[in-house]
Motif scaffolding. Structure first.
Motif, PDB file in Angstrom:
ATOM      1  N   ASP A 256      25.586  44.278 105.133  1.00 29.99           N
ATOM      2  CA  ASP A 256      26.030  45.210 104.090  1.00 29.99           C
ATOM      3  C   ASP A 256      25.424  44.865 102.730  1.00 29.99           C
ATOM      4  OD1 ASP A 256      27.383  42.852 103.901  1.00 29.99           O
ATOM      5  OD2 ASP A 256      29.281  43.764 103.277  1.00 29.99           O
ATOM      6  N   GLU A 257      24.737  43.733 102.642  1.00 29.93           N
ATOM      7  CA  GLU A 257      24.098  43.352 101.383  1.00 29.93           C
ATOM      8  C   GLU A 257      22.590  43.571 101.409  1.00 29.93           C
ATOM      9  OE1 GLU A 257      25.233  39.336 100.740  1.00 29.93           O
ATOM     10  OE2 GLU A 257      27.305  39.813 100.237  1.00 29.93           O
ATOM     11  N   LEU A 258      22.093  44.194 102.493  1.00 27.66           N
ATOM     12  CA  LEU A 258      20.650  44.402 102.606  1.00 27.66           C
ATOM     13  C   LEU A 258      20.068  45.209 101.440  1.00 27.66           C
ATOM     14  CD1 LEU A 258      19.911  45.017 106.401  1.00 27.66           C
ATOM     15  CD2 LEU A 258      19.018  43.206 104.951  1.00 27.66           C
ATOM     16  N   PRO A 259      20.673  46.339 101.041  1.00 30.82           N
ATOM     17  CA  PRO A 259      20.076  47.091  99.933  1.00 30.82           C
ATOM     18  C   PRO A 259      19.919  46.246  98.667  1.00 30.82           C
ATOM     19  CG  PRO A 259      21.708  48.437 101.061  1.00 30.82           C
ATOM     20  CD  PRO A 259      21.837  47.045 101.626  1.00 30.82           C
ATOM     21  N   ALA A 260      20.952  45.472  98.321  1.00 32.05           N
ATOM     22  CA  ALA A 260      20.857  44.638  97.128  1.00 32.05           C
ATOM     23  C   ALA A 260      19.807  43.549  97.296  1.00 32.05           C
ATOM     24  CB  ALA A 260      22.221  44.019  96.825  1.00 32.05           C
ATOM     25  N   ALA A 261      19.731  42.964  98.501  1.00 31.02           N
ATOM     26  CA  ALA A 261      18.767  41.884  98.732  1.00 31.02           C
ATOM     27  C   ALA A 261      17.331  42.385  98.588  1.00 31.02           C
ATOM     28  CB  ALA A 261      18.986  41.291 100.133  1.00 31.02           C
ATOM     29  N   TYR A 262      17.046  43.529  99.181  1.00 31.94           N
ATOM     30  CA  TYR A 262      15.685  44.043  99.083  1.00 31.94           C
ATOM     31  C   TYR A 262      15.382  44.600  97.700  1.00 31.94           C
ATOM     32  CZ  TYR A 262      14.694  43.182 103.945  1.00 31.94           C
ATOM     33  OH  TYR A 262      14.467  42.549 105.142  1.00 31.94           O
ATOM     34  N   ALA A 263      16.403  45.057  96.997  1.00 33.94           N
ATOM     35  CA  ALA A 263      16.199  45.483  95.612  1.00 33.94           C
ATOM     36  C   ALA A 263      15.803  44.290  94.750  1.00 33.94           C
ATOM     37  CB  ALA A 263      17.466  46.137  95.070  1.00 33.94           C
ATOM     38  N   ILE A 264      16.470  43.150  94.966  1.00 39.47           N
ATOM     39  CA  ILE A 264      16.131  41.946  94.210  1.00 39.47           C
ATOM     40  C   ILE A 264      14.719  41.478  94.560  1.00 39.47           C
ATOM     41  CG2 ILE A 264      16.696  39.499  93.924  1.00 39.47           C
ATOM     42  CD1 ILE A 264      19.635  40.285  94.280  1.00 39.47           C
ATOM     43  N   GLU A 265      14.367  41.567  95.857  1.00 39.89           N
ATOM     44  CA  GLU A 265      13.028  41.158  96.284  1.00 39.89           C
ATOM     45  C   GLU A 265      11.966  42.037  95.633  1.00 39.89           C
ATOM     46  OE1 GLU A 265       9.484  41.097  98.973  1.00 39.89           O
ATOM     47  OE2 GLU A 265      10.811  42.787  98.537  1.00 39.89           O
ATOM     48  N   THR A 266      12.221  43.350  95.591  1.00 40.17           N
ATOM     49  CA  THR A 266      11.283  44.265  94.946  1.00 40.17           C
ATOM     50  C   THR A 266      11.192  43.987  93.453  1.00 40.17           C
ATOM     51  OG1 THR A 266      11.782  45.981  96.586  1.00 40.17           O
ATOM     52  CG2 THR A 266      10.741  46.699  94.537  1.00 40.17           C
ATOM     53  N   ALA A 267      12.332  43.719  92.824  1.00 41.73           N
ATOM     54  CA  ALA A 267      12.339  43.406  91.398  1.00 41.73           C
ATOM     55  C   ALA A 267      11.546  42.133  91.123  1.00 41.73           C
ATOM     56  CB  ALA A 267      13.779  43.253  90.905  1.00 41.73           C
ATOM     57  N   GLY A 268      11.676  41.136  92.003  1.00 44.35           N
ATOM     58  CA  GLY A 268      10.909  39.901  91.837  1.00 44.35           C
ATOM     59  C   GLY A 268       9.415  40.154  91.908  1.00 44.35           C
ATOM     60  N   ASN A 269       9.001  41.000  92.839  1.00 43.60           N
ATOM     61  CA  ASN A 269       7.580  41.347  92.935  1.00 43.60           C
ATOM     62  C   ASN A 269       7.090  42.005  91.649  1.00 43.60           C
ATOM     63  OD1 ASN A 269       7.057  40.370  95.491  1.00 43.60           O
ATOM     64  ND2 ASN A 269       7.583  42.282  96.514  1.00 43.60           N
ATOM     65  N   GLU A 270       7.895  42.923  91.119  1.00 45.66           N
ATOM     66  CA  GLU A 270       7.474  43.618  89.909  1.00 45.66           C
ATOM     67  C   GLU A 270       7.407  42.658  88.723  1.00 45.66           C
ATOM     68  OE1 GLU A 270       6.210  46.421  90.082  1.00 45.66           O
ATOM     69  OE2 GLU A 270       6.870  46.910  92.112  1.00 45.66           O
ATOM     70  N   LEU A 271       8.332  41.705  88.653  1.00 46.44           N
ATOM     71  CA  LEU A 271       8.272  40.710  87.584  1.00 46.44           C
ATOM     72  C   LEU A 271       6.979  39.909  87.650  1.00 46.44           C
ATOM     73  CD1 LEU A 271      11.913  39.289  87.385  1.00 46.44           C
ATOM     74  CD2 LEU A 271      10.653  40.481  85.585  1.00 46.44           C
TER      75      LEU A 271
END
Length: 260
Positions: free
Chosen positions: A1-16
């Motif tokens: 149930d935390e997958l959307p948040a986890a992948y959002a953080i991963e995507t945000a890290g890539n963009e940073l």
């Protein structure tokens, strides 16, 4: 149930990283020759690899009973295709940004536009991480269509200000789209780490094809129009694949369905 948040953080890290990397290079070039910037990249890769090998393997979630996954599964193939097309659109957009900046007489503006694109994607992915999509397939299609419309607007933009606004808006759509497609892929193929190896392959193949095709279509006297148009067509093609991913959203809906 935390997958959307986890992948959002991963995507945000890539963009940073996409924001920080060019800034670091620009800072280094103020004080050292270009070769030192390449050396800094080598150091970064070495440090990243060292961190990776020292972290223990994550506990893999066992594959769900009856889960198919893999390249034989139509939904998984569709998601991998969407990822490839999204990466191709990004490659097209990069060529378009460079060509538009050169056409405007300020080639250095491409760096600023790349930063704006990553900033938009960072903001979009963080907003996505705070929410749990009730209809992930529909959201994925809407994000692909929105990105296509924005990219077409970017092709018609006159001046760097309007182009910058289009680039930021494209990032706002592409950030959550990238996080969502990974979320759906993980939900469709639980425990199948090989699927994510294929994800990398499909994305880099799409990126290479996108930059190659757009580079061939963009002449020395052209602006960013060809790149933005091809990127928009590619985003539309990604939206056309979304209906084939319907089964992939089922596991995610079983988790979040109570909220919508």
């Amino acid at each position: 149930d935390e997958l959307p948040a986890a992948y959002a953080i991963e995507t945000a890290g890539n963009e940073l990283m996409f924001i920080a990397g060019p800034l670091l290079v620009a800072a280094l070039l103020l004080v050292v020759p270009p070769g030192y910037a390449v050396a800094a990249a080598a150091v970064a890769v070495t440090l990243g690899t060292a961190v990776l090998v020292t972290v223990g393997p994550a506990a893999a979630r066992p594959a769900a009973t009856g889960a198919r996954g893999g390249l034989r599964d139509p939904a998984t193939l569709a998601l991998l295709g969407i990822a490839a097309l999204a990466a191709a659109a990004y490659g097209c957009l990069q060529i378009g940004i460079v060509a538009a900046s050169r056409s405007a007489g300020t080639a250095a503006a491409s760096g600023l536009l790349f930063g704006l694109l990553s900033a938009g994607a960072l903001a979009g992915s963080l907003v996505f991480g705070t929410r749990r999509p009730a209809r992930p397939g529909r959201l994925l299609a809407l994000l692909c269509l929105a990105d296509a419309a924005i990219l077409l607007g970017g092709a018609a933009a006159t001046g760097l200000v309007l182009l910058g606004a289009a680039v930021v808006a494209s990032g706002l759509a592409s950030g959550p789209r990238d996080a969502l497609q990974q979320t759906l892929l993980a939900a469709a193929t639980p425990g199948r780490t090989a699927t994510f190896a294929w994800l990398t392959t499909f994305m880099w193949a799409g990126y290479g094809i996108g930059t190659t095709v757009t580079g061939a279509l963009t002449g020395p006297a052209d602006g960013g129009g060809p790149g933005f148009v091809v990127a928009a067509v590619t985003a539309l093609a990604a939206a056309a694949l979304v209906p084939a991913t319907r089964r992939a959203g089922a596991p995610l809906l079983q988790v979040s369905g109570k909220n919508g």
